[in-house]
Design an enzyme around this catalytic site. Sequence first.
Site, short mmCIF file in Angstrom:
data_model
loop_
_atom_site.label_atom_id
_atom_site.label_comp_id
_atom_site.label_asym_id
_atom_site.label_seq_id
_atom_site.Cartn_x
_atom_site.Cartn_y
_atom_site.Cartn_z
N CYS A 113 0.81 -1.23 0.00
CA CYS A 113 0.00 0.00 0.00
C CYS A 113 0.84 1.27 0.00
CB CYS A 113 -0.95 -0.01 1.18
SG CYS A 113 -1.89 -1.52 1.23
N HIS A 253 -3.44 6.48 2.37
CA HIS A 253 -3.89 5.17 1.86
C HIS A 253 -5.25 4.87 2.50
CE1 HIS A 253 -4.33 1.08 0.97
NE2 HIS A 253 -3.98 0.62 2.16
N ASN A 283 -10.24 -0.77 0.23
CA ASN A 283 -8.78 -0.69 0.22
C ASN A 283 -8.26 -1.26 -1.10
OD1 ASN A 283 -6.04 -1.18 0.54
ND2 ASN A 283 -6.22 -1.99 2.62
#
Length: 326
Positions: A113, A253, A283
Amino acid sequence: MTAGIQSVGAYIPVRRVSNEELSKTVETSDEWIRSHTGIGNRHIASDEETCSYMATEAAKEALSKADMDKDEIDHIIVATITPDFKDFPATANLVQNNLGIGNIGSFDVKAACTGFAYGLELGRGLILGGTAKNVIVIGAEKLSAITNWKDRSTAVLFGDGAGAVVMTPRVDGEGLIDSILRTDGSGSDALYMPSGGTATPYIPGVTPEEDLYLNMDGRRVYNFAVKVNVDIVMELMERNGLTPDDVDYIVPHQANYRIILAASKRSGIPLDKYYLNMEEFANTSSASIPLALAEMDRKGLLKRGMKILTVGFGGGLTYGGNYIVW
Ligand code: ACO
Protein backbone atom coordinates in the site's frame (compact mmCIF):
# COMPACT_ATOMS: atom_id res chain seq x y z
CA MET A 1 14.50 21.73 -11.76
CA THR A 2 11.93 19.60 -9.97
CA ALA A 3 9.47 16.97 -11.16
CA GLY A 4 5.75 17.25 -10.71
CA ILE A 5 2.42 15.66 -11.49
CA GLN A 6 1.05 16.93 -14.78
CA SER A 7 -2.19 14.94 -14.82
CA VAL A 8 -4.08 12.10 -13.14
CA GLY A 9 -6.25 9.30 -14.52
CA ALA A 10 -8.14 6.35 -13.09
CA TYR A 11 -9.88 3.12 -13.99
CA ILE A 12 -12.62 1.64 -11.82
CA PRO A 13 -13.94 -1.86 -12.54
CA VAL A 14 -17.54 -1.87 -13.72
CA ARG A 15 -18.88 -4.27 -11.08
CA ARG A 16 -19.76 -2.54 -7.79
CA VAL A 17 -20.35 -4.80 -4.79
CA SER A 18 -22.12 -3.30 -1.78
CA ASN A 19 -21.76 -4.54 1.79
CA GLU A 20 -25.32 -5.91 1.53
CA GLU A 21 -24.42 -7.97 -1.54
CA LEU A 22 -21.23 -9.25 0.10
CA SER A 23 -23.11 -10.27 3.24
CA LYS A 24 -25.09 -12.78 1.14
CA THR A 25 -21.94 -14.86 0.64
CA VAL A 26 -19.78 -13.93 3.68
CA GLU A 27 -20.99 -13.98 7.30
CA THR A 28 -20.95 -10.23 7.93
CA SER A 29 -23.23 -7.19 7.80
CA ASP A 30 -23.32 -3.68 6.42
CA GLU A 31 -23.40 -2.40 10.00
CA TRP A 32 -20.23 -4.30 11.05
CA ILE A 33 -18.25 -3.31 7.97
CA ARG A 34 -19.22 0.37 8.11
CA SER A 35 -18.66 0.72 11.85
CA HIS A 36 -15.28 -1.10 11.81
CA THR A 37 -13.86 0.22 8.53
CA GLY A 38 -15.96 3.02 6.95
CA ILE A 39 -16.26 0.88 3.80
CA GLY A 40 -19.64 0.74 2.02
CA ASN A 41 -18.78 -0.65 -1.42
CA ARG A 42 -15.92 -2.01 -3.46
CA HIS A 43 -15.42 -2.49 -7.21
CA ILE A 44 -14.46 -6.00 -8.29
CA ALA A 45 -12.68 -6.65 -11.58
CA SER A 46 -13.92 -9.19 -14.13
CA ASP A 47 -11.62 -11.78 -15.75
CA GLU A 48 -11.04 -9.33 -18.61
CA GLU A 49 -10.19 -6.48 -16.24
CA THR A 50 -6.66 -7.67 -15.50
CA CYS A 51 -4.18 -5.60 -13.51
CA SER A 52 -2.42 -4.54 -16.72
CA TYR A 53 -5.74 -3.68 -18.41
CA MET A 54 -6.80 -1.41 -15.53
CA ALA A 55 -3.32 0.14 -15.37
CA THR A 56 -3.37 0.81 -19.12
CA GLU A 57 -6.81 2.45 -19.01
CA ALA A 58 -5.77 4.70 -16.11
CA ALA A 59 -2.57 5.64 -17.98
CA LYS A 60 -4.56 6.46 -21.14
CA GLU A 61 -6.77 8.84 -19.17
CA ALA A 62 -3.75 10.51 -17.55
CA LEU A 63 -2.07 10.90 -20.96
CA SER A 64 -5.15 12.44 -22.50
CA LYS A 65 -5.52 14.87 -19.57
CA ALA A 66 -1.85 15.83 -19.92
CA ASP A 67 -2.57 16.49 -23.60
CA MET A 68 0.53 14.46 -24.30
CA ASP A 69 1.32 11.98 -27.04
CA LYS A 70 2.25 8.49 -25.80
CA ASP A 71 5.60 8.77 -27.61
CA GLU A 72 6.64 11.60 -25.28
CA ILE A 73 6.78 9.06 -22.41
CA ASP A 74 10.24 7.68 -21.56
CA HIS A 75 9.46 5.38 -18.65
CA ILE A 76 6.58 3.48 -17.01
CA ILE A 77 6.48 2.45 -13.35
CA VAL A 78 3.68 0.24 -12.02
CA ALA A 79 3.23 -0.19 -8.28
CA THR A 80 1.35 -3.43 -7.65
CA ILE A 81 1.26 -6.55 -5.47
CA THR A 82 -1.22 -8.25 -7.82
CA PRO A 83 0.67 -8.31 -11.14
CA ASP A 84 -0.72 -10.20 -14.14
CA PHE A 85 2.18 -12.67 -13.78
CA LYS A 86 3.57 -13.69 -10.39
CA ASP A 87 7.25 -13.11 -11.02
CA PHE A 88 7.73 -11.81 -14.53
CA PRO A 89 7.20 -10.12 -16.92
CA ALA A 90 6.51 -6.93 -14.99
CA THR A 91 3.02 -5.50 -15.37
CA ALA A 92 4.70 -2.25 -16.49
CA ASN A 93 6.05 -4.12 -19.53
CA LEU A 94 2.52 -5.21 -20.46
CA VAL A 95 1.29 -1.63 -20.09
CA GLN A 96 4.12 -0.43 -22.34
CA ASN A 97 2.99 -2.89 -25.01
CA ASN A 98 -0.70 -2.06 -24.54
CA LEU A 99 0.03 1.64 -24.98
CA GLY A 100 2.13 0.90 -28.05
CA ILE A 101 5.21 2.78 -26.86
CA GLY A 102 8.54 1.39 -28.10
CA ASN A 103 12.10 1.75 -26.86
CA ILE A 104 11.45 2.91 -23.28
CA GLY A 105 12.11 1.51 -19.81
CA SER A 106 9.54 0.01 -17.46
CA PHE A 107 9.48 -1.83 -14.15
CA ASP A 108 7.21 -2.77 -11.24
CA VAL A 109 7.47 -1.66 -7.63
CA LYS A 110 6.33 -4.09 -4.93
CA ALA A 111 5.77 -2.06 -1.76
CA ALA A 112 2.12 -2.96 -1.07
CA CYS A 113 0.00 0.00 0.00
CA THR A 114 3.05 2.28 0.04
CA GLY A 115 3.85 1.36 -3.57
CA PHE A 116 2.57 4.56 -5.12
CA ALA A 117 4.60 6.75 -2.74
CA TYR A 118 7.69 4.72 -3.74
CA GLY A 119 6.74 4.97 -7.44
CA LEU A 120 6.43 8.76 -7.35
CA GLU A 121 9.85 9.17 -5.76
CA LEU A 122 11.41 6.77 -8.29
CA GLY A 123 9.75 8.72 -11.10
CA ARG A 124 11.20 11.94 -9.72
CA GLY A 125 14.64 10.29 -9.52
CA LEU A 126 14.50 9.23 -13.19
CA ILE A 127 13.55 12.75 -14.25
CA LEU A 128 16.05 14.61 -12.06
CA GLY A 129 18.82 12.17 -12.96
CA GLY A 130 18.24 12.87 -16.64
CA THR A 131 17.30 9.26 -17.47
CA ALA A 132 13.79 10.24 -18.45
CA LYS A 133 11.84 13.37 -19.24
CA ASN A 134 8.27 12.20 -18.81
CA VAL A 135 7.29 9.22 -16.65
CA ILE A 136 3.96 7.47 -16.10
CA VAL A 137 3.56 6.20 -12.53
CA ILE A 138 0.64 3.83 -11.95
CA GLY A 139 -0.83 2.16 -8.87
CA ALA A 140 -2.94 -0.82 -9.98
CA GLU A 141 -4.40 -3.72 -8.04
CA LYS A 142 -6.61 -6.74 -8.56
CA LEU A 143 -6.78 -7.62 -4.86
CA SER A 144 -9.95 -9.67 -5.40
CA ALA A 145 -7.66 -12.32 -6.97
CA ILE A 146 -5.65 -12.80 -3.73
CA THR A 147 -8.55 -12.34 -1.30
CA ASN A 148 -9.76 -15.37 0.63
CA TRP A 149 -13.51 -14.97 0.13
CA LYS A 150 -14.16 -17.47 2.93
CA ASP A 151 -12.35 -15.30 5.51
CA ARG A 152 -14.68 -12.53 6.66
CA SER A 153 -11.90 -10.69 8.49
CA THR A 154 -10.21 -9.82 5.18
CA ALA A 155 -12.88 -10.38 2.47
CA VAL A 156 -14.75 -7.21 3.39
CA LEU A 157 -11.73 -4.91 3.20
CA PHE A 158 -10.42 -4.94 -0.35
CA GLY A 159 -11.30 -3.73 -3.85
CA ASP A 160 -9.79 -3.40 -7.33
CA GLY A 161 -8.82 -0.42 -9.49
CA ALA A 162 -6.01 1.67 -10.91
CA GLY A 163 -4.81 5.26 -10.81
CA ALA A 164 -2.06 6.84 -12.90
CA VAL A 165 -0.14 10.09 -13.11
CA VAL A 166 2.08 11.65 -15.76
CA MET A 167 5.20 13.14 -14.17
CA THR A 168 7.05 15.91 -16.00
CA PRO A 169 9.89 18.33 -15.21
CA ARG A 170 8.92 21.56 -13.44
CA VAL A 171 11.09 24.67 -13.58
CA ASP A 172 9.09 26.65 -11.01
CA GLY A 173 10.54 24.71 -8.06
CA GLU A 174 7.16 23.11 -7.34
CA GLY A 175 5.96 19.52 -7.82
CA LEU A 176 7.19 16.55 -5.79
CA ILE A 177 9.36 18.21 -3.15
CA ASP A 178 10.11 15.44 -0.64
CA SER A 179 9.44 11.78 0.07
CA ILE A 180 9.91 9.44 3.01
CA LEU A 181 10.19 5.74 2.12
CA ARG A 182 10.54 3.23 4.95
CA THR A 183 10.20 -0.47 5.77
CA ASP A 184 9.89 -2.51 8.96
CA GLY A 185 10.73 -5.98 7.70
CA SER A 186 10.27 -7.43 11.19
CA GLY A 187 6.52 -7.16 10.50
CA SER A 188 6.65 -8.98 7.18
CA ASP A 189 4.46 -11.80 8.56
CA ALA A 190 1.72 -9.39 9.76
CA LEU A 191 0.33 -9.06 6.24
CA TYR A 192 1.56 -11.37 3.53
CA MET A 193 0.95 -14.19 1.05
CA PRO A 194 2.36 -17.28 2.80
CA SER A 195 2.68 -19.53 -0.24
CA GLY A 196 3.72 -19.31 -3.86
CA GLY A 197 7.23 -17.88 -3.53
CA THR A 198 10.47 -19.81 -3.81
CA ALA A 199 10.76 -20.24 0.00
CA THR A 200 7.36 -21.89 0.33
CA PRO A 201 6.25 -23.02 -3.11
CA TYR A 202 2.69 -24.11 -3.75
CA ILE A 203 2.47 -27.90 -3.50
CA PRO A 204 -0.89 -29.29 -4.67
CA GLY A 205 -2.55 -31.33 -1.92
CA VAL A 206 -0.05 -30.15 0.71
CA THR A 207 -0.25 -26.36 0.83
CA PRO A 208 -3.27 -25.27 2.92
CA GLU A 209 -5.78 -23.39 0.75
CA GLU A 210 -5.71 -20.30 2.98
CA ASP A 211 -1.96 -19.91 2.38
CA LEU A 212 -2.68 -19.10 -1.27
CA TYR A 213 -4.36 -15.85 -0.24
CA LEU A 214 -3.54 -12.67 1.61
CA ASN A 215 -3.15 -13.33 5.36
CA MET A 216 -3.39 -10.52 7.87
CA ASP A 217 -3.07 -9.97 11.59
CA GLY A 218 -5.58 -7.09 11.61
CA ARG A 219 -4.87 -5.75 15.09
CA ARG A 220 -1.09 -5.70 14.52
CA VAL A 221 -1.51 -3.90 11.20
CA TYR A 222 -3.97 -1.46 12.75
CA ASN A 223 -1.58 -0.43 15.54
CA PHE A 224 1.30 -0.08 13.08
CA ALA A 225 -0.84 1.92 10.63
CA VAL A 226 -2.00 4.51 13.17
CA LYS A 227 1.55 5.04 14.46
CA VAL A 228 3.25 5.43 11.07
CA ASN A 229 0.44 7.63 9.73
CA VAL A 230 1.19 10.13 12.45
CA ASP A 231 4.99 9.72 12.18
CA ILE A 232 5.13 10.26 8.41
CA VAL A 233 2.81 13.27 8.35
CA MET A 234 4.66 14.92 11.26
CA GLU A 235 8.10 14.24 9.75
CA LEU A 236 7.11 15.50 6.29
CA MET A 237 5.76 18.70 7.87
CA GLU A 238 8.83 19.17 10.07
CA ARG A 239 11.33 18.54 7.26
CA ASN A 240 9.57 21.03 5.01
CA GLY A 241 8.78 23.74 7.56
CA LEU A 242 5.02 23.22 7.34
CA THR A 243 2.33 23.65 9.98
CA PRO A 244 -1.04 21.85 9.70
CA ASP A 245 -2.55 25.16 8.54
CA ASP A 246 -0.16 25.20 5.54
CA VAL A 247 -1.32 21.77 4.34
CA ASP A 248 -4.36 21.79 2.02
CA TYR A 249 -4.95 18.03 1.92
CA ILE A 250 -3.55 14.83 3.36
CA VAL A 251 -4.26 11.96 0.96
CA PRO A 252 -3.81 8.76 2.98
CA HIS A 253 -3.89 5.17 1.86
CA GLN A 254 -7.60 4.34 2.08
CA ALA A 255 -7.46 1.26 4.34
CA ASN A 256 -9.85 2.03 7.13
CA TYR A 257 -11.69 5.10 8.39
CA ARG A 258 -10.86 4.25 12.00
CA ILE A 259 -7.11 4.28 11.28
CA ILE A 260 -7.39 7.81 9.84
CA LEU A 261 -9.65 8.98 12.67
CA ALA A 262 -7.17 7.71 15.28
CA ALA A 263 -4.24 9.29 13.42
CA SER A 264 -6.09 12.60 13.18
CA LYS A 265 -6.83 12.58 16.93
CA ARG A 266 -3.26 11.64 17.84
CA SER A 267 -1.63 14.22 15.54
CA GLY A 268 -4.15 16.98 16.24
CA ILE A 269 -4.60 17.52 12.48
CA PRO A 270 -8.32 18.05 11.75
CA LEU A 271 -10.06 15.13 10.05
CA ASP A 272 -11.36 17.41 7.29
CA LYS A 273 -7.78 17.83 5.99
CA TYR A 274 -7.80 14.11 5.08
CA TYR A 275 -9.38 13.17 1.74
CA LEU A 276 -11.28 9.91 2.22
CA ASN A 277 -13.04 7.72 -0.34
CA MET A 278 -12.84 4.19 1.12
CA GLU A 279 -16.64 4.26 1.43
CA GLU A 280 -16.88 3.72 -2.34
CA PHE A 281 -13.67 1.87 -3.26
CA ALA A 282 -12.50 0.04 -0.09
CA ASN A 283 -8.78 -0.69 0.22
CA THR A 284 -7.15 -0.87 -3.22
CA SER A 285 -3.55 -1.00 -1.91
CA SER A 286 -1.14 0.71 -4.36
CA ALA A 287 -4.06 2.16 -6.31
CA SER A 288 -5.76 3.92 -3.43
CA ILE A 289 -3.74 7.17 -3.34
CA PRO A 290 -3.80 7.81 -7.12
CA LEU A 291 -7.49 6.85 -7.21
CA ALA A 292 -8.15 9.46 -4.53
CA LEU A 293 -6.07 12.06 -6.42
CA ALA A 294 -8.00 11.29 -9.62
CA GLU A 295 -11.32 11.71 -7.83
CA MET A 296 -10.16 14.99 -6.26
CA ASP A 297 -9.03 16.19 -9.70
CA ARG A 298 -12.39 15.27 -11.23
CA LYS A 299 -14.17 17.23 -8.48
CA GLY A 300 -11.97 20.28 -9.17
CA LEU A 301 -10.42 20.15 -5.68
CA LEU A 302 -6.79 20.25 -6.84
CA LYS A 303 -5.38 23.67 -7.69
CA ARG A 304 -1.83 24.63 -8.71
CA GLY A 305 0.27 25.59 -5.67
CA MET A 306 -1.76 23.52 -3.18
CA LYS A 307 0.32 21.70 -0.56
CA ILE A 308 -0.53 18.02 -0.42
CA LEU A 309 0.87 15.20 1.72
CA THR A 310 0.37 11.56 0.82
CA VAL A 311 0.84 8.81 3.40
CA GLY A 312 0.97 5.09 2.66
CA PHE A 313 1.27 2.05 4.96
CA GLY A 314 0.81 -1.65 4.46
CA GLY A 315 2.26 -5.07 3.79
CA GLY A 316 5.98 -5.45 4.22
CA LEU A 317 5.52 -3.69 6.54
CA THR A 318 6.11 -0.60 4.40
CA TYR A 319 5.29 3.02 5.07
CA GLY A 320 6.05 6.40 3.63
CA GLY A 321 4.67 9.49 1.99
CA ASN A 322 5.25 12.41 -0.33
CA TYR A 323 5.09 16.19 -0.07
CA ILE A 324 3.72 17.63 -3.29
CA VAL A 325 3.14 21.24 -4.27
CA TRP A 326 0.47 20.64 -6.89
N1 ACO B 1 -18.10 -9.17 9.92
C1 ACO B 1 -18.55 -9.44 11.16
N2 ACO B 1 -17.74 -9.75 12.18
C2 ACO B 1 -16.41 -9.78 11.95
C3 ACO B 1 -15.88 -9.50 10.67
C4 ACO B 1 -16.77 -9.20 9.64
N3 ACO B 1 -16.37 -8.91 8.39
N4 ACO B 1 -14.54 -9.60 10.75
C5 ACO B 1 -14.22 -9.92 12.01
N5 ACO B 1 -15.38 -10.03 12.73
C6 ACO B 1 -15.52 -10.37 14.13
C7 ACO B 1 -14.39 -11.21 14.67
O1 ACO B 1 -14.63 -12.57 14.42
C8 ACO B 1 -14.43 -10.89 16.13
O2 ACO B 1 -15.46 -11.64 16.74
P1 ACO B 1 -15.26 -12.23 18.22
O3 ACO B 1 -15.09 -11.04 19.12
O4 ACO B 1 -16.53 -12.99 18.45
O5 ACO B 1 -14.03 -13.09 18.14
C9 ACO B 1 -14.87 -9.42 16.16
O6 ACO B 1 -15.48 -9.16 14.88
C10 ACO B 1 -13.74 -8.45 16.37
O7 ACO B 1 -12.68 -8.80 15.48
P2 ACO B 1 -11.36 -7.97 15.42
O8 ACO B 1 -10.45 -8.57 14.39
O9 ACO B 1 -10.82 -7.78 16.82
O10 ACO B 1 -11.92 -6.58 14.89
P3 ACO B 1 -11.21 -5.21 14.86
O11 ACO B 1 -12.00 -4.24 15.62
O12 ACO B 1 -9.72 -5.33 15.13
O13 ACO B 1 -11.33 -4.81 13.31
C11 ACO B 1 -10.07 -4.79 11.27
C12 ACO B 1 -10.75 -5.66 12.31
C13 ACO B 1 -11.09 -3.90 10.62
C14 ACO B 1 -9.45 -5.70 10.22
C15 ACO B 1 -8.96 -3.94 11.96
O14 ACO B 1 -8.12 -4.76 12.75
C16 ACO B 1 -8.13 -3.18 10.98
O15 ACO B 1 -8.59 -2.26 10.34
N6 ACO B 1 -6.84 -3.53 10.81
C17 ACO B 1 -5.99 -2.89 9.84
C18 ACO B 1 -6.22 -3.58 8.54
C19 ACO B 1 -5.67 -2.88 7.36
O16 ACO B 1 -5.81 -1.69 7.21
N7 ACO B 1 -5.07 -3.68 6.50
C20 ACO B 1 -4.67 -3.26 5.26
C21 ACO B 1 -3.30 -2.71 5.17
S1 ACO B 1 -3.10 -2.42 3.52
C22 ACO B 1 -2.20 -3.54 2.61
O17 ACO B 1 -0.99 -3.56 2.66
C23 ACO B 1 -2.91 -4.52 1.69
